[in-house]
Each structure stands twice: as C-alpha cells, then as structure tokens.
Design a protein around this motif. Sequence first.
Motif, PDB file in Angstrom:
ATOM      1  N   UNK A  49     -10.555  -6.376   0.396  1.00 18.75           N
ATOM      2  CA  UNK A  49     -11.735  -6.720   1.192  1.00 18.75           C
ATOM      3  C   UNK A  49     -11.720  -8.190   1.603  1.00 18.75           C
ATOM      4  N   UNK A  50     -11.146  -9.045   0.778  1.00 16.01           N
ATOM      5  CA  UNK A  50     -10.944 -10.439   1.199  1.00 16.01           C
ATOM      6  C   UNK A  50     -10.019 -10.448   2.421  1.00 16.01           C
ATOM      7  N   UNK A  51      -8.967  -9.640   2.365  1.00 12.60           N
ATOM      8  CA  UNK A  51      -8.037  -9.559   3.498  1.00 12.60           C
ATOM      9  C   UNK A  51      -8.731  -8.981   4.724  1.00 12.60           C
ATOM     10  N   UNK A  52      -9.658  -8.029   4.538  1.00 10.16           N
ATOM     11  CA  UNK A  52     -10.461  -7.557   5.678  1.00 10.16           C
ATOM     12  C   UNK A  52     -11.091  -8.760   6.376  1.00 10.16           C
ATOM     13  N   UNK A  53     -11.679  -9.667   5.587  1.00 16.08           N
ATOM     14  CA  UNK A  53     -12.308 -10.855   6.162  1.00 16.08           C
ATOM     15  C   UNK A  53     -11.322 -11.693   6.945  1.00 16.08           C
ATOM     16  N   UNK A  54     -10.108 -11.881   6.401  1.00 25.74           N
ATOM     17  CA  UNK A  54      -9.062 -12.619   7.123  1.00 25.74           C
ATOM     18  C   UNK A  54      -8.789 -11.948   8.463  1.00 25.74           C
ATOM     19  N   UNK A  55      -8.641 -10.618   8.416  1.00 24.29           N
ATOM     20  CA  UNK A  55      -8.301  -9.870   9.638  1.00 24.29           C
ATOM     21  C   UNK A  55      -9.446  -9.872  10.646  1.00 24.29           C
ATOM     22  N   UNK A  56     -10.673  -9.747  10.173  1.00 28.93           N
ATOM     23  CA  UNK A  56     -11.816  -9.756  11.089  1.00 28.93           C
ATOM     24  C   UNK A  56     -11.979 -11.126  11.742  1.00 28.93           C
ATOM     25  N   UNK A  57     -11.748 -12.188  10.979  1.00 28.33           N
ATOM     26  CA  UNK A  57     -11.808 -13.520  11.578  1.00 28.33           C
ATOM     27  C   UNK A  57     -10.724 -13.659  12.646  1.00 28.33           C
ATOM     28  N   UNK A  58      -9.536 -13.186  12.330  1.00 24.56           N
ATOM     29  CA  UNK A  58      -8.434 -13.232  13.295  1.00 24.56           C
ATOM     30  C   UNK A  58      -8.776 -12.429  14.540  1.00 24.56           C
ATOM     31  N   UNK A 147      -1.294  -9.097  -1.430  1.00 27.03           N
ATOM     32  CA  UNK A 147      -0.712  -7.772  -1.206  1.00 27.03           C
ATOM     33  C   UNK A 147       0.448  -7.510  -2.163  1.00 27.03           C
ATOM     34  N   UNK A 148       1.314  -8.493  -2.351  1.00 26.94           N
ATOM     35  CA  UNK A 148       2.477  -8.320  -3.222  1.00 26.94           C
ATOM     36  C   UNK A 148       2.074  -8.180  -4.686  1.00 26.94           C
ATOM     37  N   UNK A 149       1.166  -9.038  -5.154  1.00 24.64           N
ATOM     38  CA  UNK A 149       0.750  -8.972  -6.558  1.00 24.64           C
ATOM     39  C   UNK A 149       0.010  -7.670  -6.839  1.00 24.64           C
ATOM     40  N   UNK A 150      -0.954  -7.335  -6.002  1.00 21.17           N
ATOM     41  CA  UNK A 150      -1.715  -6.101  -6.218  1.00 21.17           C
ATOM     42  C   UNK A 150      -0.791  -4.891  -6.102  1.00 21.17           C
ATOM     43  N   UNK A 151       0.096  -4.899  -5.120  1.00 19.28           N
ATOM     44  CA  UNK A 151       1.041  -3.792  -4.954  1.00 19.28           C
ATOM     45  C   UNK A 151       1.927  -3.621  -6.174  1.00 19.28           C
ATOM     46  N   UNK A 152       2.432  -4.721  -6.702  1.00 19.91           N
ATOM     47  CA  UNK A 152       3.295  -4.644  -7.878  1.00 19.91           C
ATOM     48  C   UNK A 152       2.512  -4.224  -9.122  1.00 19.91           C
ATOM     49  N   UNK A 153       1.281  -4.726  -9.250  1.00 19.05           N
ATOM     50  CA  UNK A 153       0.509  -4.484 -10.472  1.00 19.05           C
ATOM     51  C   UNK A 153      -0.055  -3.063 -10.545  1.00 19.05           C
ATOM     52  N   UNK A 154      -0.617  -2.583  -9.429  1.00 11.73           N
ATOM     53  CA  UNK A 154      -1.283  -1.263  -9.475  1.00 11.73           C
ATOM     54  C   UNK A 154      -0.633  -0.219  -8.571  1.00 11.73           C
ATOM     55  N   UNK A 155       0.465  -0.597  -7.910  1.00 17.93           N
ATOM     56  CA  UNK A 155       1.155   0.315  -6.990  1.00 17.93           C
ATOM     57  C   UNK A 155       0.268   0.750  -5.829  1.00 17.93           C
ATOM     58  N   UNK A 156      -0.611  -0.135  -5.420  1.00 13.92           N
ATOM     59  CA  UNK A 156      -1.470   0.124  -4.269  1.00 13.92           C
ATOM     60  C   UNK A 156      -1.917  -1.226  -3.726  1.00 13.92           C
ATOM     61  N   UNK A 157      -2.268  -1.270  -2.471  1.00 17.74           N
ATOM     62  CA  UNK A 157      -2.814  -2.470  -1.833  1.00 17.74           C
ATOM     63  C   UNK A 157      -3.342  -2.041  -0.472  1.00 17.74           C
ATOM     64  N   UNK A 158      -3.789  -2.979   0.321  1.00 15.85           N
ATOM     65  CA  UNK A 158      -4.374  -2.635   1.617  1.00 15.85           C
ATOM     66  C   UNK A 158      -3.370  -1.919   2.510  1.00 15.85           C
ATOM     67  N   UNK A 159      -2.156  -2.431   2.577  1.00 17.21           N
ATOM     68  CA  UNK A 159      -1.140  -1.820   3.430  1.00 17.21           C
ATOM     69  C   UNK A 159      -0.858  -0.384   3.017  1.00 17.21           C
ATOM     70  N   UNK A 160      -0.610  -0.169   1.719  1.00 17.40           N
ATOM     71  CA  UNK A 160      -0.337   1.183   1.235  1.00 17.40           C
ATOM     72  C   UNK A 160      -1.551   2.087   1.401  1.00 17.40           C
ATOM     73  N   UNK A 161      -2.731   1.520   1.194  1.00 19.90           N
ATOM     74  CA  UNK A 161      -3.964   2.280   1.340  1.00 19.90           C
ATOM     75  C   UNK A 161      -4.103   2.808   2.764  1.00 19.90           C
ATOM     76  N   UNK A 162      -3.819   1.973   3.737  1.00 15.23           N
ATOM     77  CA  UNK A 162      -3.912   2.387   5.143  1.00 15.23           C
ATOM     78  C   UNK A 162      -2.874   3.452   5.452  1.00 15.23           C
ATOM     79  N   UNK A 163      -1.640   3.218   5.009  1.00 15.81           N
ATOM     80  CA  UNK A 163      -0.585   4.208   5.262  1.00 15.81           C
ATOM     81  C   UNK A 163      -0.972   5.562   4.684  1.00 15.81           C
ATOM     82  N   UNK A 164      -1.415   5.562   3.430  1.00 13.33           N
ATOM     83  CA  UNK A 164      -1.720   6.829   2.763  1.00 13.33           C
ATOM     84  C   UNK A 164      -2.994   7.482   3.301  1.00 13.33           C
TER      85      UNK A 164
END
Length: 179
Positions: A49-58, A147-164
């Motif tokens: 959701x923090x990344x959502x904010x980055x993307x919405x600002x962009x 994205x990398x830390x969350x992906x490695x730690x829980x095997x999920x992140x924003x990118x994977x969430x969108x793909x799935x």
Amino acid sequence: MAIVALTAAILLAMGRTAICKCGTVELWHGIVNDSGNSQHLTDWYSFSHVIHGFLFYTGAWLIGRMIGKPLPLGIAFLLALGLECAWEIAENTNTIIERYRATNIALDYYGDSVLNSMSDILMMSLGFFLARFWPVGRTVVVALVMELIVGAWIRDNLTLNIIMLVHPVEAINQWQAGS
C-alpha cells in the motif's frame, strides 16, 4: 476525510468485521498464512500500500505532464485517496476474495478487517507524500527493496499479487506454496 469514513461505512455494510474476530488489535501481524492476516493495523501487505502511494503520485505527475501543468497537490491526493478507497472496497468483495483464495498464498484469506483497510489507506497516503518529497531515485529504490524483501520473506508482494489476481501462473502458485 469523508471519503475514508464513507469507505469504512461501506465496508461495514458489506459485512467486514471492524477488527480481527480474535478480539485483539495488533500493531504488526507478520504471519501470512493464518486467519489474522489482513486483520490488524499493519502486516506484510502494508508495504504494497505504500507502493500504491508511490504509483498514484507518479500517475498524478504523469497526468500533469500530459495536460501541460502539474495537478494541484490536493487534487492529486484526492484522486489517489479515491482510488485507494475504491480498491479497498473492491478488494473486499466476494469476487476478489475468492480470486485471491484460488491461490496457495491466500487460502485462509477472508477479506480485510475495516481497521486493516483504514490502515492500508493510511499506508498509501504515507507512500504518496514520501514520493512527493523524496527524490525519484530514492522512491524507486525503496519500492524495489520493499518488493524484494517482502517477496523473499513471504513469497508474495505487490507484483506477484497483481500477476496472481489478473492471470494466475502455476509456477508462481507452486513457489508460493513452497513446492
């Protein structure tokens, strides 16, 4: 902040619980594969959701570039807030919940508590304003690191969430399951 209050009211009317059914409120809930996921103030998905904010600002910045003048910050933020609130409502519909539950990572997912949704909106707001004040490079690096830390730690992140969510990939599903 009427839009946030309206979002909370809609979520409650949709049958979302105000807080975790467990009866407690945790500042951080770091277990993904249990019924407390997305029920407390923050969790691994807060980073998305923090990344959502980055993307919405962009996105607001890009709209300003297309129309030839920057969007006023207040207008840009209201657009971002509206998008995030709309997502929190959509994310908690039976259709999206069932779509998430079709993958191994979210078998125990039953939707967000209203508290968690409100926190997700706050996390997006934080990301939006960080993107406003941080240099672009820092924002990009922080998003990639999250994205990398969350992906490695829980095997999920924003990118994977969108793909799935959009087009599930069996190889990702198996990796998320630990296979």
